[in-house]
Design an enzyme around this catalytic site. Structure first.
Site, PDB file in Angstrom:
ATOM      1  N   LYS A   1       0.849  -1.241   0.179  1.00 18.74           N
ATOM      2  CA  LYS A   1      -0.033  -0.020  -0.113  1.00 18.74           C
ATOM      3  C   LYS A   1       0.804   1.314   0.008  1.00 18.74           C
ATOM      4  CE  LYS A   1      -4.112   2.165   2.671  1.00 18.74           C
ATOM      5  NZ  LYS A   1      -4.652   1.817   3.738  1.00 18.74           N
TER       6      LYS A   1
ATOM      7  N   SER B   1      -9.651   1.968   2.828  1.00 23.06           N
ATOM      8  CA  SER B   1      -8.764   2.638   2.093  1.00 23.06           C
ATOM      9  C   SER B   1      -7.855   2.085   1.289  1.00 23.06           C
ATOM     10  CB  SER B   1      -8.002   3.506   2.957  1.00 23.06           C
ATOM     11  OG  SER B   1      -7.355   2.966   3.753  1.00 23.06           O
TER      12      SER B   1
ATOM     13  N   SER C   1     -10.280  -0.482   7.050  1.00 22.88           N
ATOM     14  CA  SER C   1      -9.466  -0.482   5.589  1.00 22.88           C
ATOM     15  C   SER C   1      -8.746  -1.583   5.151  1.00 22.88           C
ATOM     16  CB  SER C   1      -8.336   0.840   5.743  1.00 22.88           C
ATOM     17  OG  SER C   1      -9.193   2.086   5.856  1.00 22.88           O
TER      18      SER C   1
END
Lengths: 478, 489
Positions: free
Chosen positions: B75, B150, B174
């Site tokens: 990420k 997210s 997330s």
């Protein structure tokens, strides 16, 4: 006519003498090239996290114990949020609701010898900010983050001081304590010890407080004194003119000796303090406190008391020597290595030695005349090898690096003349060369005696034992 | 190849069936061929090949571990030395990190090959990946739908078989919510289990990194390499890391599973509820004891979260001021103008909204009513859980109230958007571990179940999920158009 009384409280920032910063491993050494001692954590790079330096905690506890304070078993770091270019994270990590040290006290000795207790509200740990450099860059401001993250304790006093003089006494005492504890170098030029002063005035005898102003960033004892005195005068003038004091932050200008407004209460930041979620609460077990207490060095007041009993010094001399750990050590070392009376040691240290240090602007630790050398010199006075007057010459020679006292005395033949027959020879010669003065003395003019002494001493190049000279002269002139 | 599990890939590398360079090229090709998903912000094909060569060398010398040579995506919230680390924001569009996050470092040492940095909601603020400066990520199951957020880029990349493993972070759901919406497995570990050092902070007391993968077993391999104490993170836990992969085969007989009333009330889509019922039936069939429980403060979780998380973010994001790094506006008039325009231009709408809320919540006169009150609620929620765990081993419920919603559907109404994390947020407030496991499909979109455990029971959560995945094949479903077959066992 109202008589006004000043009410003063100080916030003193003391830079702690840790090797590395409070939340990172970067060095805290002063004077490096800008931004060479700022690591990723100090720069506040995205993703970095603070890790508390336990040495800073230990030092704060030492300070707390030295001022008879309560050491919090549980204290919390909080974020103080505000924007400034030299504040890399946009917040300063400090302590707010739960500081590590609370409820301390300190005694100061006023000029009239009266002891006064100054309360210390709290002392908390925090990180220093960097420095903004406004001068070297056209149109730009430079930022040096070497200082960012340097550990500080902020020592907040109660509003217990009533004059600039008291404030200075208190500040000097704190200065002396932190240097004794070895937790700060206390260097004011380098900003290791600086102070904000809160000043208000009120009609003498009132219990309430007037509106206060805060004078920021005072980095010398002299500035603190002048700034407070100026501020008391200014506030008095305002109130006597029927005006009101505005609660504000003021800056001291060391060129004009005046304070001027920096920002008003309305412009003050809302710092939005909240507990820093990156750091755990600081938990200090009682046994750790006791272990640190066991390691505390002798503090100034304890040392002064001991000097009085152990060396028979008076309170004033003892306190003067105990002000600085280095000075006290110098004294004790000298006293241990000489047979001279302690009072003589004190007189030499506060007299010749202090004068020479001041003149050359050096610290006692850098003195070219070591305590051993001074002791050697005092021994030669004590055993009568040289007079006190000659000793001053020898001291100056030692100061300029000509060797120790014995070497100088031998090489320059300064040994005191104590042989009666030799002194008698000198006395006879002086009397013979000055028949007129002998006549005057015998006709009752006692004052001429000094003249003879002077002549004999001069003839002996100062080496004749003055006591013997006196005695022989008296005998011969009878 | 893209359907193989981590252990199968490791075996293939070990037996010389393929090299890491070949494996890496295969996945790089897939990543480049599926740019339409917008799952990656930065593709790292050159450095990936270099890492793969090094991995092959280690494998040849028999100096390799279970992840050596396996491709992975990070990420874009994790700092990576010499690589742009944008956090999904214009603010850091040009920011090249000068150091490695602990997670990046550990996975590098484990021999993983990094294919790229995945797309995400800006500064991890969002539940749909629509808040990225680099544009929304598409759900591989239906490009008109969101992948969740997210960690939407990581979830979509794993679901579409563009990469076998991906890291994510979870502040309010997330990892779990996008895992559920994309039909993969995602684990949020106990707060402090994985180091936060080098992970760009959103809400420090809630943020936690974890693995996303096709299966619980793959998650176990990845978590094994991520977890552990880190002296650079004061909030990381100094507790031994169990052997997660070795705990997977325990029988579930006798485990007590709590079913909270509050997770099955209004707002839960009935079809999702039906799918949950099937999963619960399965657990009962394994000899688990099903027990209804109450988590009475659940409805307070979202308001408490949006005070605490925003308060922390308002402070965490202050360092993005245009002075030392990140976006700086052109020709600032003065310092105030520099701050104002750099931050106005650098941050997106949702980030600004949360900074404003958090700043307000911490302001003089409001602190007690908002921040302190939220902290009290946080303690109540923790207490709810600790009471429940006195009698149950796991808490089971849906990960999200509905499958993936359409792109643009909730962008005008932040509060509706916030409600999609209703089942995940309280877990972060309590700091507990939880896993999302695919457990059904509705109208062509995956549904996930969430299993919550007590502190440091990641091994048991993975065990349960693995047993479930041995019996079901929801985790083997591949979005149409992204694979030739299903995952081989």
């Amino acid at each position: 006519m109202i008589r006004w009384e000043a009410v003063i409280g100080l916030e003193i920032h003391v830079q702690l003498a840790t090797q590395s910063k409070i939340f990172s491993a970067a060095s805290t050494a002063f004077g490096a090239e800008p931004n060479t001692q700022a690591c990723a954590v100090d720069l506040g790079l995205p993703g970095v996290l603070p890790v508390l330096n336990l040495e800073a905690v230990r030092m704060a506890v030492m300070f707390g114990l030295a001022i008879d304070a309560t050491i919090a078993q549980h204290s919390v770091f909080a974020r103080k949020n505000y924007f400034y270019p030299d504040l890399p994270k946009g917040y300063q990590i400090s302590q707010y609701e739960l500081p590590i040290v609370e409820h301390g006290r300190l005694e100061i000795t006023l000029d009239d010898g009266v002891q006064k207790v100054i309360g210390i509200t709290r002392a908390h740990l925090e990180e220093d900010a960097g420095k903004s450099l406004h001068e070297e860059f056209d149109e730009f401001t430079g930022v040096d983050l070497n200082r960012a993250g340097t550990p500080l304790i902020e020592v907040v006093s109660e509003p217990d001081m009533r004059s600039a003089k008291e404030a200075i006494l208190y500040m000097k005492k704190i200065h002396s304590i932190v240097r004794y504890l070895g937790i700060s170098d206390g260097n004011m030029q380098e900003g290791s010890f600086r102070c904000d002063a809160n000043v208000s005035i009120r009609p003498a005898g009132d219990a309430g407080y007037g509106t206060r102003t805060e004078i920021k960033n005072l980095n010398s004892f002299r500035f603190v004194e002048r700034a407070i005195d100026f501020e008391i005068g200014r506030q008095t003038a305002v109130l006597e003119d029927g005006g009101e004091i505005a609660q504000e932050t003021r800056l001291y200008d060391d060129v004009t000796g005046e304070t001027r407004s920096m920002r008003s209460k309305e412009e003050a930041n809302d710092y939005r303090y909240f507990p820093d979620p990156d750091l755990l609460p600081v938990v200090i077990p009682q046994d750790m406190v006791e272990a640190i207490r066991g390691q505390l060095p002798e503090l100034p007041s304890e040392k002064a008391t001991r000097f009085c009993t152990q060396y028979g010094l008076d309170a004033h001399d003892a306190e003067t020597l105990a002000t600085s750990r280095e000075l006290a050590e110098y004294f004790e070392h000298t006293a241990r290595h000489t047979d001279a009376k302690a009072k003589l040691v004190v007189n030499w240290i506060t007299g010749e030695l202090s004068a020479a240090l001041n003149q050359d602007h050096i610290e006692i630790t850098e003195s070219p005349v070591s305590s051993t050398m001074l002791a050697g010199l005092l021994n030669r006075i004590e055993d009568g090898t040289i007079s006190g007057k000659i000793a001053k010459d020898v001291f100056r020679s030692m100061w300029t690096g000509e060797g120790d006292a014995d070497t100088i005395i031998e090489s320059r033949g300064l040994r005191q003349i104590t042989d009666d027959s030799e002194i008698e020879r000198l006395v006879d010669q002086v009397l013979q060369d000055n028949p007129e003065q002998v006549e005057q003395f015998r006709s009752g003019k006692d004052k001429v005696f000094g003249f003879f002494v002077g002549r004999v001493m001069k003839l002996s190049q100062g080496k004749a034992n003055p006591k013997q000279v006196n005695g022989l002269l008296r005998k011969k002139l009878k | 190849m893209e359907n193989l599990s981590v252990s199968q890939l490791a075996a293939g590398l070990d037996h010389g069936e393929f090299s890491s360079v070949e494996l890496t090229r295969h996945f790089l090709h897939r990543m480049q061929a599926h740019g339409e998903l917008n799952a990656f912000i930065t593709e790292m094909d050159e450095s990936a090949i270099v890492q793969a060569r090094r991995a092959d060398q280690l494998i040849k010398e028999k100096k390799h571990g279970p992840l050596t040579g396996i491709p992975l995506a990070h990420k874009d919230i994790f700092c990576m030395d010499g690589t742009r680390t944008s956090c999904g924001s214009r603010m850091l569009d040009q920011f090249v990190a000068p150091y490695d996050a602990t997670v990046v470092q550990k996975l590098g040492q484990a021999g993983c090959v990094v294919l790229g940095k995945t797309n995400m909601d800006e500064f991890a603020m969002g539940s749909s990946n629509e808040n990225s400066y680099f544009g929304p990520v598409k759900n591989p199951w239906n490009p008109g739908h969101v992948p969740g957020g997210s960690s939407g880029g990581s979830a979509a990349a794993v679901a579409a078989r563009l990469v076998p493993l991906a890291t994510g972070t979870d502040t309010g759901g997330s990892i779990r919510q996008p895992a559920a919406l994309c039909g993969i497995t995602g684990l949020k570990p106990t707060y402090g289990r994985v180091s936060r050092y080098g992970m760009i902070a959103y809400a420090s007391s809630l943020d936690q990194a974890g693995p996303l993968a096709k299966s619980a077993q793959d998650c176990a391999y990845l978590l094994q390499a991520m977890a552990g104490f880190d002296s650079r993170d004061s909030t990381s836990m100094d507790e031994p890391v169990p052997a997660y992969t070795q705990a997977l085969d325990q029988p579930l007989q006798g485990r007590v599973i709590g079913i909270p009333d509050e997770y099955f009330g209004a707002g839960l889509k009935p079809e999702v509820q039906d799918i949950m019922a099937q999963a619960i039936d399965w657990a009962e069939g394994q000899g688990c004891i099903i027990q209804p429980i109450r988590l009475p403060n659940t409805e307070l979780a979202i308001p408490a979260y949006y005070v605490i998380a925003t308060a922390e973010c308002s402070s965490n994001l202050s360092r993005f001021d245009g002075i030392r790094f990140g976006h700086r506006c052109k020709a600032p008039k003065d310092l105030h103008d520099l701050y104002r325009r750099s931050r106005s231009e650098g941050f997106g709408t949702e980030v600004k909204r949360r900074i404003m809320i958090g700043t307000y919540a911490l302001s003089a006169g409001y602190y007690d009513a908002y921040y302190l009150k939220a902290q009290q609620i946080r303690r109540l929620i923790s207490t709810d859980f600790s009471k429940a765990f006195e009698t149950v081993d796991f808490i089971l419920g849906p990960t999200a109230p509905e499958p993936a919603f359409r792109i643009g559907e909730k962008t005008d109404d932040p509060v509706t958007m916030y409600l999609s994390d209703i089942y995940t947020i309280s877990v972060n407030l309590a700091g507990l571990p939880a896993i999302s496991v695919p457990c059904g499909m509705h109208e062509g979109l995956p549904v996930g179940m969430q299993l919550i455990g007590n502190y440091l029971t990641e091994d048991r959560l993975l065990n349960f999920a693995h047993q479930y995945q041995l019996a079901t094949d929801w985790h083997r479903q591949c979005p149409p158009g992204f694979a030739q077959g299903s995952v081989d066992e």
